[in-house]
Design a protein around this motif. Structure first.
Motif, PDB file in Angstrom:
ATOM      1  N   GLY A  96       0.805  -1.183   0.011  1.00 11.26           N
ATOM      2  CA  GLY A  96      -0.052   0.285  -0.003  1.00 11.26           C
ATOM      3  C   GLY A  96       0.875   1.282   0.135  1.00 11.26           C
ATOM      4  O   GLY A  96       2.047   1.240  -0.484  1.00 11.26           O
ATOM      5  N   THR A  97       0.339   2.348   0.361  1.00 11.88           N
ATOM      6  CA  THR A  97       0.992   3.735   0.475  1.00 11.88           C
ATOM      7  C   THR A  97       1.601   4.270   1.948  1.00 11.88           C
ATOM      8  O   THR A  97       1.953   5.304   2.032  1.00 11.88           O
ATOM      9  N   ASP A  98       1.527   2.968   2.926  1.00 17.78           N
ATOM     10  CA  ASP A  98       2.109   3.312   4.242  1.00 17.78           C
ATOM     11  C   ASP A  98       3.511   3.276   4.192  1.00 17.78           C
ATOM     12  O   ASP A  98       4.015   1.830   3.809  1.00 17.78           O
ATOM     13  N   SER A  99       4.473   3.820   4.624  1.00 17.57           N
ATOM     14  CA  SER A  99       5.908   3.670   4.729  1.00 17.57           C
ATOM     15  C   SER A  99       6.029   2.667   5.735  1.00 17.57           C
ATOM     16  O   SER A  99       5.686   2.554   6.809  1.00 17.57           O
ATOM     17  N   LEU A 100       7.323   1.792   5.507  1.00 18.17           N
ATOM     18  CA  LEU A 100       7.621   0.926   6.360  1.00 18.17           C
ATOM     19  C   LEU A 100       8.620   1.254   7.311  1.00 18.17           C
ATOM     20  O   LEU A 100       8.807   0.618   8.396  1.00 18.17           O
ATOM     21  N   LEU A 101       9.101   2.467   7.389  1.00 19.26           N
ATOM     22  CA  LEU A 101      10.007   3.077   8.173  1.00 19.26           C
ATOM     23  C   LEU A 101       9.417   4.254   9.019  1.00 19.26           C
ATOM     24  O   LEU A 101       8.604   5.114   8.453  1.00 19.26           O
ATOM     25  N   ASN A 102       9.839   4.116  10.340  1.00 22.77           N
ATOM     26  CA  ASN A 102       9.455   5.471  11.146  1.00 22.77           C
ATOM     27  C   ASN A 102      10.339   6.404  10.811  1.00 22.77           C
ATOM     28  O   ASN A 102      11.380   6.489  10.092  1.00 22.77           O
ATOM     29  N   ALA A 103      10.275   7.464  11.618  1.00 23.92           N
ATOM     30  CA  ALA A 103      10.951   8.729  11.268  1.00 23.92           C
ATOM     31  C   ALA A 103      12.646   8.521  11.663  1.00 23.92           C
ATOM     32  O   ALA A 103      13.528   8.887  10.826  1.00 23.92           O
ATOM     33  N   GLU A 104      12.553   7.826  12.642  1.00 13.45           N
ATOM     34  CA  GLU A 104      13.909   7.637  13.189  1.00 13.45           C
ATOM     35  C   GLU A 104      14.771   6.740  12.198  1.00 13.45           C
ATOM     36  O   GLU A 104      15.946   6.871  11.831  1.00 13.45           O
TER      37      GLU A 104
END
Length: 469
Positions: A96-104
């Motif tokens: 989908g369109t959700d990133s697998l990475l968080n900000a850090e």
């Protein structure tokens, strides 16, 4: 554990050691395989990231368009492309369109390659691991994510664990059985010694335990036990000889005493004959009493329990007592007995025992020697020697080596020769004082027998008795 048979204890210890070894080995194999599988997955992700990075740089299609499965396998792996702000530019459809990475993680991935684990991702309900690395496309800095499921690794480890759980206990059981039988085999020489020991008795002299040629503790144990059996056999033989000799010596005075009493009872017709029979019986009774005391003293000395009352003994007084005791016998035999002056010399010992030992030497000199009997003392500072010499024929040469043995007599056929315990008692008393006893023949004729005792006899000493020709 002391009540458990040694064979079971050895087998149990062997099983415990094998359990520890097998557990450690299984853990090591499991850990090493997990580490290798994790390293292999990381290598695979790096290779896939290189291929997909080249594809992004050349702009040869999208990540979701890999229909042939060259880089992405459906249900097994996935990929995602992010810009600098973390927005999804491309990716496999289930993500989908959700990133697998968080900000850090995004900040770290913009600088360098990172690895991360996820319990689940969209489209994959299995734990997975991914790699995020910076790539360039048309002058733009992007972040490429390449991931794969860890299910294959988990299944491989589960399979190995199940195999170890089956093979480990089986190997432990086999090793324990082998340890049990090996322990029995190793203890077979002990069982052989036990069986032989059960058959050994006083009626089988000379029997010994089998000695296995193993050059280990079992062989040394067998040799030690055989040495002990030899010592016990020697001690038993000495006791038998002692009892036999004592019985033989007691038989003669008892027979004489019985004969004298029977004569007094049936044939004595006058008071004089009756008194003579009683006198002769009294002498035999005294002889029996002295023999019993001598045997008791020897028995006590064999057990190491000859009692001593140590005190400072004046040698001149000791000699005077001996002279007064035997002077009348020397006069009746037409012989003389004298002592050299000791000049106030003192010696530490048991007065009664020393007097008994010197009395036995003087008695032997009166019985078997000739001429004048002389008592003298010499001292070299640490040892005091008491000498008794005569001018007779001396000891027979063959008798000197066994002069201090029990029941040994130079002429057994000589009537009234005694029981042969005099010098043996001298030996026991001297040993109790921590000293030695010696005997020799003088070159000018006669015999010299002497005691050598330490000024202060040490406790627990084991002196030797020897003869000098």
């Amino acid at each position: 554990m002391r009540r458990v048979p040694i064979r079971l204890r050895v087998a149990g210890a062997f099983a415990l050691a094998m359990a520890i070894v097998l557990t450690g080995t299984a853990w090591f194999l499991y850990a090493r395989l997990g580490s290798h599988l994790a390293a292999a997955l990381d290598r695979e992700l790096r290779l896939r990231a290189q291929d997909l990075g080249a594809l992004v740089q050349q702009q040869r299609g999208s990540l979701s368009a890999d229909k042939g499965g060259r880089f992405i396998e459906s249900g097994e792996s996935y990929a995602q492309l992010l810009d600098q702000q973390g927005r999804v530019l491309d990716g496999t459809r289930p993500l989908g369109t959700d990133s697998l990475l968080n900000a850090e993680e995004l900040r770290a991935a913009r600088r360098d390659t990172i690895f991360a684990n996820r319990s689940s991702v969209p489209g994959l309900d299995e734990p997975s691991r991914f790699l995020a690395t910076p790539v360039s496309s048309q002058g733009r800095r992007l972040v490429l994510i390449v991931g794969a499921t860890r299910e294959d690794r988990r299944e491989t480890l589960v399979s190995l664990r199940n195999e170890l759980l089956i093979a480990g206990p089986a190997a432990l059981l086999l090793a324990s059985l082998a340890g049990y039988f090996l322990a029995g085999f190793a203890l077979r020489p002990v069982e052989s010694m036990r069986a032989r020991a059960a058959a050994i008795s006083a009626d089988t002299p000379g029997e010994r335990l089998p000695v296995p040629p193993t050059r280990d503790e079992i062989e040394r144990l067998a040799e030690t036990l055989n040495d002990m059996l030899a010592r016990l056999e020697d001690a038993l033989q000495r006791e038998r000889d002692f009892v036999a000799d004592a019985g033989h010596e007691l038989r003669t005075p008892l027979a004489l005493l019985r004969t004298e009493l029977e004569l007094a009872l049936h044939q004595a017709e006058t008071p004089e004959e009756l008194r003579e029979a009683v006198r002769s019986s009294s002498e035999e009774a005294d002889r029996l009493s002295q023999l019993a005391e001598d045997l008791l003293l020897i028995a006590r000395s064999d057990r190491g329990g000859l009692p001593l009352q140590l005190e400072a003994v004046e040698v001149d007084t000791l000699f005077e007592s001996i002279l007064s005791r035997f002077e009348w016998r020397a006069e009746d035999a037409g012989r003389s007995i004298r002592s050299d002056a000791a000049q106030g010399m003192l010696v530490r010992g048991d007065r009664l025992r020393l007097e008994q030992a010197l009395g036995n030497l003087v008695d032997n000199a009166l019985r078997y020697g000739e001429g004048e009997i002389r008592l003298s003392v010499e001292s070299n500072g640490s040892v005091v020697e008491f000498h008794v010499t005569d001018s007779g024929r001396g000891f027979p040469a063959a008798f000197l080596d066994r002069a201090f043995e029990r029941f040994s007599r130079s002429d057994p056929a000589r009537p009234g020769g005694g029981a042969g315990l005099g010098l043996s008692i001298v030996k026991s008393i001297t040993e109790a004082h921590g000293g030695n006893a010696y005997a020799r023949n003088l070159s000018e004729g006669g015999a010299d027998v002497w005691l050598a005792i330490a000024v202060g006899p040490p406790e627990g000493s084991e002196p030797a008795v020897r003869t000098i020709v």
